[in-house]
Scaffold this motif. Sequence first.
Motif, PDB file in Angstrom:
ATOM      1  N   GLN A   1     -33.514  -7.930 -24.839  1.00 28.85           N
ATOM      2  CA  GLN A   1     -32.277  -8.618 -25.243  1.00 28.85           C
ATOM      3  C   GLN A   1     -31.616  -9.220 -23.998  1.00 28.85           C
ATOM      4  OE1 GLN A   1     -28.893  -6.412 -26.942  1.00 28.85           O
ATOM      5  NE2 GLN A   1     -28.420  -8.193 -28.213  1.00 28.85           N
TER       6      GLN A   1
ATOM      7  N   GLU B   1     -32.248  -6.411 -21.334  1.00 28.93           N
ATOM      8  CA  GLU B   1     -32.303  -4.960 -21.566  1.00 28.93           C
ATOM      9  C   GLU B   1     -33.529  -4.658 -22.429  1.00 28.93           C
ATOM     10  OE1 GLU B   1     -28.951  -3.087 -23.554  1.00 28.93           O
ATOM     11  OE2 GLU B   1     -29.866  -1.102 -23.343  1.00 28.93           O
TER      12      GLU B   1
ATOM     13  N   LEU C   1     -35.282  -2.646 -25.188  1.00 28.62           N
ATOM     14  CA  LEU C   1     -34.951  -1.808 -26.347  1.00 28.62           C
ATOM     15  C   LEU C   1     -36.256  -1.521 -27.085  1.00 28.62           C
ATOM     16  CD1 LEU C   1     -31.796  -3.865 -27.313  1.00 28.62           C
ATOM     17  CD2 LEU C   1     -31.772  -1.489 -26.512  1.00 28.62           C
ATOM     18  N   THR C   2     -36.565  -0.258 -27.228  1.00 28.98           N
ATOM     19  CA  THR C   2     -37.873   0.116 -27.776  1.00 28.98           C
ATOM     20  C   THR C   2     -37.938  -0.067 -29.293  1.00 28.98           C
ATOM     21  OG1 THR C   2     -38.229   1.647 -25.982  1.00 28.98           O
ATOM     22  CG2 THR C   2     -39.524   2.028 -27.959  1.00 28.98           C
ATOM     23  N   ARG C   3     -39.066  -0.582 -29.744  1.00 32.29           N
ATOM     24  CA  ARG C   3     -39.353  -0.700 -31.167  1.00 32.29           C
ATOM     25  C   ARG C   3     -40.696  -0.038 -31.449  1.00 32.29           C
ATOM     26  NH1 ARG C   3     -34.806  -1.702 -30.853  1.00 32.29           N
ATOM     27  NH2 ARG C   3     -33.673  -3.592 -31.398  1.00 32.29           N
TER      28      ARG C   3
ATOM     29  N   PRO D   1     -34.901   2.417 -32.856  1.00 32.56           N
ATOM     30  CA  PRO D   1     -34.815   3.728 -32.181  1.00 32.56           C
ATOM     31  C   PRO D   1     -34.193   4.821 -33.037  1.00 32.56           C
ATOM     32  CG  PRO D   1     -34.155   1.984 -30.690  1.00 32.56           C
ATOM     33  CD  PRO D   1     -34.371   1.328 -32.019  1.00 32.56           C
TER      34      PRO D   1
ATOM     35  N   LEU E   1     -36.202   8.054 -32.038  1.00 27.50           N
ATOM     36  CA  LEU E   1     -35.838   8.508 -30.692  1.00 27.50           C
ATOM     37  C   LEU E   1     -35.541  10.009 -30.631  1.00 27.50           C
ATOM     38  CD1 LEU E   1     -35.809   6.789 -28.182  1.00 27.50           C
ATOM     39  CD2 LEU E   1     -33.353   6.549 -28.416  1.00 27.50           C
TER      40      LEU E   1
ATOM     41  N   ASN F   1     -33.079   1.955 -20.740  1.00 30.79           N
ATOM     42  CA  ASN F   1     -32.347   3.145 -21.199  1.00 30.79           C
ATOM     43  C   ASN F   1     -33.178   4.370 -20.866  1.00 30.79           C
ATOM     44  OD1 ASN F   1     -30.019   1.987 -22.877  1.00 30.79           O
ATOM     45  ND2 ASN F   1     -31.798   0.842 -23.588  1.00 30.79           N
TER      46      ASN F   1
ATOM     47  N   ASP G   1     -23.659   3.510 -19.863  1.00 26.05           N
ATOM     48  CA  ASP G   1     -23.811   2.745 -21.101  1.00 26.05           C
ATOM     49  C   ASP G   1     -22.828   3.256 -22.157  1.00 26.05           C
ATOM     50  OD1 ASP G   1     -24.916   1.018 -22.952  1.00 26.05           O
ATOM     51  OD2 ASP G   1     -26.900   1.928 -22.949  1.00 26.05           O
ATOM     52  N   ASP G   2     -22.506   2.409 -23.122  1.00 27.35           N
ATOM     53  CA  ASP G   2     -21.646   2.778 -24.261  1.00 27.35           C
ATOM     54  C   ASP G   2     -20.309   3.335 -23.789  1.00 27.35           C
ATOM     55  OD1 ASP G   2     -23.857   2.155 -25.845  1.00 27.35           O
ATOM     56  OD2 ASP G   2     -24.598   4.199 -25.789  1.00 27.35           O
TER      57      ASP G   2
ATOM     58  N   ARG H   1     -19.797  -1.618 -27.781  1.00 24.32           N
ATOM     59  CA  ARG H   1     -19.456  -2.713 -28.707  1.00 24.32           C
ATOM     60  C   ARG H   1     -18.289  -2.381 -29.623  1.00 24.32           C
ATOM     61  NH1 ARG H   1     -24.606  -1.403 -31.116  1.00 24.32           N
ATOM     62  NH2 ARG H   1     -24.311  -0.422 -33.126  1.00 24.32           N
TER      63      ARG H   1
ATOM     64  N   GLU I   1     -21.080  -5.227 -24.321  1.00 23.31           N
ATOM     65  CA  GLU I   1     -22.135  -5.347 -25.334  1.00 23.31           C
ATOM     66  C   GLU I   1     -21.508  -5.627 -26.701  1.00 23.31           C
ATOM     67  OE1 GLU I   1     -24.343  -1.648 -24.878  1.00 23.31           O
ATOM     68  OE2 GLU I   1     -22.968  -0.628 -26.240  1.00 23.31           O
ATOM     69  N   GLY I   2     -22.345  -6.077 -27.629  1.00 25.08           N
ATOM     70  CA  GLY I   2     -21.865  -6.334 -28.989  1.00 25.08           C
ATOM     71  C   GLY I   2     -21.087  -7.632 -29.143  1.00 25.08           C
TER      72      GLY I   2
ATOM     73  N   GLU J   1     -20.490 -10.884 -30.644  1.00 25.74           N
ATOM     74  CA  GLU J   1     -21.016 -11.481 -31.873  1.00 25.74           C
ATOM     75  C   GLU J   1     -20.397 -12.835 -32.179  1.00 25.74           C
ATOM     76  OE1 GLU J   1     -20.791  -8.543 -34.990  1.00 25.74           O
ATOM     77  OE2 GLU J   1     -22.360  -7.315 -34.062  1.00 25.74           O
TER      78      GLU J   1
ATOM     79  N   GLY K   1     -25.214  -9.468 -26.667  1.00 22.20           N
ATOM     80  CA  GLY K   1     -24.872  -9.311 -28.078  1.00 22.20           C
ATOM     81  C   GLY K   1     -25.601 -10.340 -28.920  1.00 22.20           C
ATOM     82  N   TYR K   2     -25.522 -10.151 -30.241  1.00 24.39           N
ATOM     83  CA  TYR K   2     -26.275 -11.009 -31.148  1.00 24.39           C
ATOM     84  C   TYR K   2     -25.924 -12.484 -30.984  1.00 24.39           C
ATOM     85  CZ  TYR K   2     -27.612  -6.680 -33.555  1.00 24.39           C
ATOM     86  OH  TYR K   2     -28.119  -5.440 -33.869  1.00 24.39           O
TER      87      TYR K   2
HETATM   88  P1  C2E Z   1     -27.899   0.681 -26.326  1.00 21.63           P
HETATM   89  O1  C2E Z   1     -28.623   0.905 -25.059  1.00 21.63           O
HETATM   90  O2  C2E Z   1     -26.425   0.759 -26.287  1.00 21.63           O
HETATM   91  O3  C2E Z   1     -28.390  -0.729 -26.856  1.00 21.63           O
HETATM   92  C1  C2E Z   1     -27.595  -1.592 -27.603  1.00 21.63           C
HETATM   93  C2  C2E Z   1     -27.856  -1.458 -29.090  1.00 21.63           C
HETATM   94  O4  C2E Z   1     -26.973  -2.336 -29.791  1.00 21.63           O
HETATM   95  C3  C2E Z   1     -29.267  -1.879 -29.512  1.00 21.63           C
HETATM   96  O5  C2E Z   1     -29.610  -1.132 -30.659  1.00 21.63           O
HETATM   97  C4  C2E Z   1     -29.074  -3.351 -29.870  1.00 21.63           C
HETATM   98  O6  C2E Z   1     -30.075  -3.838 -30.752  1.00 21.63           O
HETATM   99  C5  C2E Z   1     -27.711  -3.309 -30.524  1.00 21.63           C
HETATM  100  N1  C2E Z   1     -26.984  -4.578 -30.366  1.00 21.63           N
HETATM  101  C6  C2E Z   1     -27.123  -5.527 -29.430  1.00 21.63           C
HETATM  102  N2  C2E Z   1     -26.245  -6.552 -29.610  1.00 21.63           N
HETATM  103  C7  C2E Z   1     -25.530  -6.239 -30.716  1.00 21.63           C
HETATM  104  C8  C2E Z   1     -24.473  -6.915 -31.429  1.00 21.63           C
HETATM  105  O7  C2E Z   1     -24.020  -8.005 -31.080  1.00 21.63           O
HETATM  106  N3  C2E Z   1     -23.981  -6.280 -32.528  1.00 21.63           N
HETATM  107  C9  C2E Z   1     -24.460  -5.071 -32.960  1.00 21.63           C
HETATM  108  N4  C2E Z   1     -23.939  -4.539 -34.065  1.00 21.63           N
HETATM  109  N5  C2E Z   1     -25.463  -4.407 -32.306  1.00 21.63           N
HETATM  110  C10 C2E Z   1     -25.987  -4.985 -31.194  1.00 21.63           C
HETATM  111  P2  C2E Z   1     -31.042  -0.461 -30.812  1.00 21.63           P
HETATM  112  O8  C2E Z   1     -32.104  -1.370 -30.292  1.00 21.63           O
HETATM  113  O9  C2E Z   1     -31.141   0.042 -32.222  1.00 21.63           O
HETATM  114  O10 C2E Z   1     -30.949   0.777 -29.827  1.00 21.63           O
HETATM  115  C11 C2E Z   1     -30.067   1.833 -30.056  1.00 21.63           C
HETATM  116  C12 C2E Z   1     -29.995   2.756 -28.873  1.00 21.63           C
HETATM  117  O11 C2E Z   1     -31.231   3.438 -28.678  1.00 21.63           O
HETATM  118  C13 C2E Z   1     -29.756   2.041 -27.547  1.00 21.63           C
HETATM  119  O12 C2E Z   1     -28.379   1.732 -27.432  1.00 21.63           O
HETATM  120  C14 C2E Z   1     -30.234   3.067 -26.542  1.00 21.63           C
HETATM  121  O13 C2E Z   1     -29.244   4.037 -26.277  1.00 21.63           O
HETATM  122  C15 C2E Z   1     -31.361   3.740 -27.305  1.00 21.63           C
HETATM  123  N6  C2E Z   1     -32.673   3.248 -26.828  1.00 21.63           N
HETATM  124  C16 C2E Z   1     -33.325   2.106 -27.139  1.00 21.63           C
HETATM  125  N7  C2E Z   1     -34.521   2.036 -26.507  1.00 21.63           N
HETATM  126  C17 C2E Z   1     -34.622   3.185 -25.775  1.00 21.63           C
HETATM  127  C18 C2E Z   1     -35.641   3.723 -24.888  1.00 21.63           C
HETATM  128  O14 C2E Z   1     -36.700   3.132 -24.640  1.00 21.63           O
HETATM  129  N8  C2E Z   1     -35.357   4.936 -24.316  1.00 21.63           N
HETATM  130  C19 C2E Z   1     -34.198   5.627 -24.547  1.00 21.63           C
HETATM  131  N9  C2E Z   1     -34.014   6.788 -23.944  1.00 21.63           N
HETATM  132  N10 C2E Z   1     -33.234   5.147 -25.351  1.00 21.63           N
HETATM  133  C20 C2E Z   1     -33.450   3.943 -25.959  1.00 21.63           C
END
Ligand code: C2E
Length: 290
Positions: A48, A62, A64-66, A77, A81, A120, A182-183, A206, A239-240, A242, A260-261
């Motif tokens: 992203q 960034e 983000l794992t799928r 995740p 996760l 992450n 983060d967050d 966000r 982040e976030g 939109e 963000g999206y």
């Molecule tokens: P994160 O690191 O805070 O990543 C941001 C999350 O918000 C991502 O969700 C992303 O898809 C989503 N996002 C981005 N922009 C927007 C937006 O504009 N609006 C909204 N509503 N959401 C947005 P995702 O991909 O589902 O990941 C969720 C969390 O999972 C991540 O939060 C991170 O903490 C964790 N994660 C993802 N990949 C990994 C990884 O490989 N290892 C670890 N340890 N954690 C991971």
Amino acid sequence: MHNDIEVLAKLWKRQPGPAAGEQPARRRWSRAELVSAIASRQFVPFFQPKVDLKTARLTGVEVLTRWRHPEQGMLLPSEFLEQLEGQGLIEQLTDCVMAQALSCVSGCKVHGRDISLALNISPTTLQAAHAAEHLAELVAASGMCAAQLTIELTETVACETSAAVHESLIRLRELGFQISIDDFGTGYSSMKLLSTMPFTELKIDRSLVSGAVHDPKAALVLESIIQLAGKLRLRTVAEGIETREDIVLLRALGCEVGQGYFLGLPMSHLHFLRSLEAGRTPIATGQAAD
Ligand code: C2E
Ligand code: MG
Ligand code: MG
């Protein structure tokens, strides 16, 4: 500025990610299923964009794992996760996804500069002895340098880190990595944590970004966080994002980077490379903000 941001947004948004409603019901995976999925590289990095809010330029991505599940489709995740963590497999996941992400992004340039990568990382990974050296070896083997890498640690877990995790973070910083909290805003970080941990970046959650445009009190909270980060010399990332209005507000408040999206969905390696290729000319020739 608006034109730049909108051009950029269009370029990076072409491929929508899976909608929340399309996700299958959460299920439990056996350890054997998870191990086999890691071994066959079904866990893949999505990317992203992170965008400089002043210049509208891409600064990095960034990871983000799928999970590209052969029967269930693309899983987020939230679907795997916690279970990987519970089964003691999070380090294997990190290694698997990090190796793929590094090989995808190594050598990619934006505006003639190497791209930066945010990862992450779970505290479990950082708990291991020599965790920092291990991550540094993976990065060096890819040809990237540690300064291009940002390790993201979520605020809630950052609060509960052990001495071993704290030491790994210090070591990572010494090795040149950037460290992000983060967050930010979802947990209960004390000011002490912010001043004692070796963070270089503060990533605003966000939930604080969304709606701040229409809520003066929420905007004040955002402003205070950005000012606090500035005083602590931390780079601010929101982040976030939109809407375009979110960008206008965040820029006015002095936030440096956005994600963000509106600016770009998480995307596959292939889509990322295509967007980078397509985006190179218009972004590079676009006028900087203001
Ligand atoms: P994160 O690191 O805070 O990543 C941001 C999350 O918000 C991502 O969700 C992303 O898809 C989503 N996002 C981005 N922009 C927007 C937006 O504009 N609006 C909204 N509503 N959401 C947005 P995702 O991909 O589902 O990941 C969720 C969390 O999972 C991540 O939060 C991170 O903490 C964790 N994660 C993802 N990949 C990994 C990884 O490989 N290892 C670890 N340890 N954690 C991971
Ligand atoms: Mg993150
Ligand atoms: Mg986050």
